[in-house]
Design a protein around this motif. Structure first.
Motif, mmCIF file in Angstrom:
data_model
loop_
_atom_site.group_PDB
_atom_site.id
_atom_site.type_symbol
_atom_site.label_atom_id
_atom_site.label_comp_id
_atom_site.label_asym_id
_atom_site.label_seq_id
_atom_site.Cartn_x
_atom_site.Cartn_y
_atom_site.Cartn_z
ATOM 1 N N LEU A 75 0.848 -1.189 0.000
ATOM 2 C CA LEU A 75 0.000 0.000 0.000
ATOM 3 C C LEU A 75 0.882 1.238 0.000
ATOM 4 O O LEU A 75 1.779 1.361 0.837
ATOM 5 N N CYS A 76 0.618 2.158 -0.939
ATOM 6 C CA CYS A 76 1.453 3.357 -1.047
ATOM 7 C C CYS A 76 1.204 4.286 0.137
ATOM 8 O O CYS A 76 0.076 4.630 0.441
ATOM 9 N N ARG A 77 2.302 4.676 0.782
ATOM 10 C CA ARG A 77 2.218 5.579 1.938
ATOM 11 C C ARG A 77 2.885 6.910 1.624
ATOM 12 O O ARG A 77 3.129 7.700 2.537
ATOM 13 N N ALA A 78 3.198 7.173 0.379
ATOM 14 C CA ALA A 78 3.910 8.411 0.036
ATOM 15 C C ALA A 78 2.930 9.594 -0.043
ATOM 16 O O ALA A 78 1.718 9.428 0.009
ATOM 17 N N GLU A 79 3.512 10.777 -0.192
ATOM 18 C CA GLU A 79 2.793 12.031 0.011
ATOM 19 C C GLU A 79 1.571 12.217 -0.879
ATOM 20 O O GLU A 79 0.492 12.580 -0.385
ATOM 21 N N ALA A 80 1.709 11.984 -2.168
ATOM 22 C CA ALA A 80 0.578 12.240 -3.074
ATOM 23 C C ALA A 80 -0.603 11.338 -2.729
ATOM 24 O O ALA A 80 -1.759 11.776 -2.764
ATOM 25 N N CYS A 81 -0.331 10.109 -2.388
ATOM 26 C CA CYS A 81 -1.418 9.205 -1.996
ATOM 27 C C CYS A 81 -1.981 9.598 -0.625
ATOM 28 O O CYS A 81 -3.187 9.508 -0.403
ATOM 29 N N GLN A 82 -1.104 10.074 0.250
ATOM 30 C CA GLN A 82 -1.595 10.519 1.562
ATOM 31 C C GLN A 82 -2.564 11.679 1.404
ATOM 32 O O GLN A 82 -3.524 11.806 2.159
ATOM 33 N N TYR A 121 6.620 3.257 -1.124
ATOM 34 C CA TYR A 121 6.692 4.713 -1.196
ATOM 35 C C TYR A 121 6.769 5.156 -2.647
ATOM 36 O O TYR A 121 7.816 5.437 -3.162
ATOM 37 N N CYS A 122 5.606 5.176 -3.248
ATOM 38 C CA CYS A 122 5.303 5.616 -4.608
ATOM 39 C C CYS A 122 5.363 4.454 -5.603
ATOM 40 O O CYS A 122 6.341 3.721 -5.687
ATOM 41 N N LEU A 123 4.277 4.341 -6.340
ATOM 42 C CA LEU A 123 4.151 3.313 -7.378
ATOM 43 C C LEU A 123 3.995 3.952 -8.757
ATOM 44 O O LEU A 123 3.591 3.287 -9.706
ATOM 45 N N GLY A 124 4.285 5.260 -8.829
ATOM 46 C CA GLY A 124 4.162 5.944 -10.109
ATOM 47 C C GLY A 124 2.721 6.228 -10.509
ATOM 48 O O GLY A 124 2.440 6.497 -11.673
ATOM 49 N N GLN A 125 1.825 6.184 -9.565
ATOM 50 C CA GLN A 125 0.396 6.425 -9.829
ATOM 51 C C GLN A 125 -0.088 7.649 -9.053
ATOM 52 O O GLN A 125 -1.254 7.716 -8.649
ATOM 53 N N CYS A 126 0.800 8.613 -8.858
ATOM 54 C CA CYS A 126 0.522 9.739 -7.958
ATOM 55 C C CYS A 126 -0.727 10.524 -8.361
ATOM 56 O O CYS A 126 -1.420 11.062 -7.501
ATOM 57 N N ALA A 127 -1.014 10.613 -9.643
ATOM 58 C CA ALA A 127 -2.169 11.396 -10.098
ATOM 59 C C ALA A 127 -3.482 10.657 -9.878
ATOM 60 O O ALA A 127 -4.553 11.260 -10.039
ATOM 61 N N PRO A 168 -5.464 6.839 -4.006
ATOM 62 C CA PRO A 168 -4.428 5.993 -3.417
ATOM 63 C C PRO A 168 -4.149 4.760 -4.284
ATOM 64 O O PRO A 168 -5.047 4.273 -4.965
ATOM 65 N N ALA A 169 -2.914 4.300 -4.203
ATOM 66 C CA ALA A 169 -2.500 3.196 -5.058
ATOM 67 C C ALA A 169 -1.915 2.053 -4.215
ATOM 68 O O ALA A 169 -1.454 2.261 -3.102
ATOM 69 N N MET A 170 -1.964 0.864 -4.799
ATOM 70 C CA MET A 170 -1.328 -0.283 -4.140
ATOM 71 C C MET A 170 -0.959 -1.319 -5.196
ATOM 72 O O MET A 170 -1.431 -1.270 -6.335
HETATM 73 S S1 FES Z 1 2.588 8.772 -4.047
HETATM 74 FE FE1 FES Z 1 1.410 6.970 -4.202
HETATM 75 S S2 FES Z 1 1.771 6.342 -6.237
HETATM 76 FE FE2 FES Z 1 3.041 8.063 -6.030
#
Ligand code: FES
Length: 157
Positions: A79-86, A120-126, A129-131
């Motif tokens: 599960l993406c925990r990076a900023e854009a998904c947060q 921490y980021c899956l390249g789906q920031c736009a 949330p991504a996983m």
């Molecule tokens: S921050 Fe979640 S895919 Fe980039």
């Protein structure tokens, strides 16, 4: 798992790299790719082969959460925990994932089927949330979509 199989991973990686300098991380990746985790038994062997202390190998193994010390469940959910998904609800989704699976990050469900990991980021920031479930990326997650994807993966043979 035997020392011979760890040795084979070390041999292959060293042959690819051509030198032991900087080989520790590639070797850890190779062992995890081959065995699904890096067992404690592999640490002394790696240390001997790279002329490092066991503490040095253990330190690197512990520093990078990517490396598992225990076998993963049948399904690995990252599960993406990076900023854009947060910014679009990943924290609430993480809470749901923990509650739904009954385990925390870096743990496996009691039935041994699902391992939950942060990424921490899956390249789906736009479209977070991504996983990832196994090797497939999923975006625009909701709690319902999370449950459905995990359940589907659990049922696959
Ligand atoms: S921050 Fe979640 S895919 Fe980039």
């Amino acid at each position: 798992m035997s020392a011979a199989s760890f040795d084979a991973c070390v041999d292959t990686t060293l042959a690819e790299l051509g030198a032991p300098d900087g080989a520790l991380l590639p070797i850890l990746h190779a062992i995890q790719a081959e065995h699904g985790h890096v067992p404690a038994d592999a640490v002394p062997l790696i240390a001997d082969r790279l002329n490092l202390s066991r503490a040095e190998v253990h330190g690197v193994l512990s520093y990078y959460h990517h490396f598992r010390k225990e076998p993963a469940g049948k399904v690995v959910v990252q599960l993406c925990r990076a900023e854009a998904c947060q910014a679009v609800g990943a924290e609430a989704l993480a809470e749901h994932a923990r509650a739904s699976l009954g385990c925390d990050f870096h743990q496996t469900t009691a039935d041994g089927t699902v391992t939950l990991e942060p990424v921490y980021c899956l390249g789906q920031c736009a479209c977070g949330p991504a996983m990832m479930v196994g090797d497939r990326v999923h975006a625009r997650l909701t709690k319902e979509k999370f449950d459905a994807l995990v359940e589907r993966a659990r049922r696959q043979p």
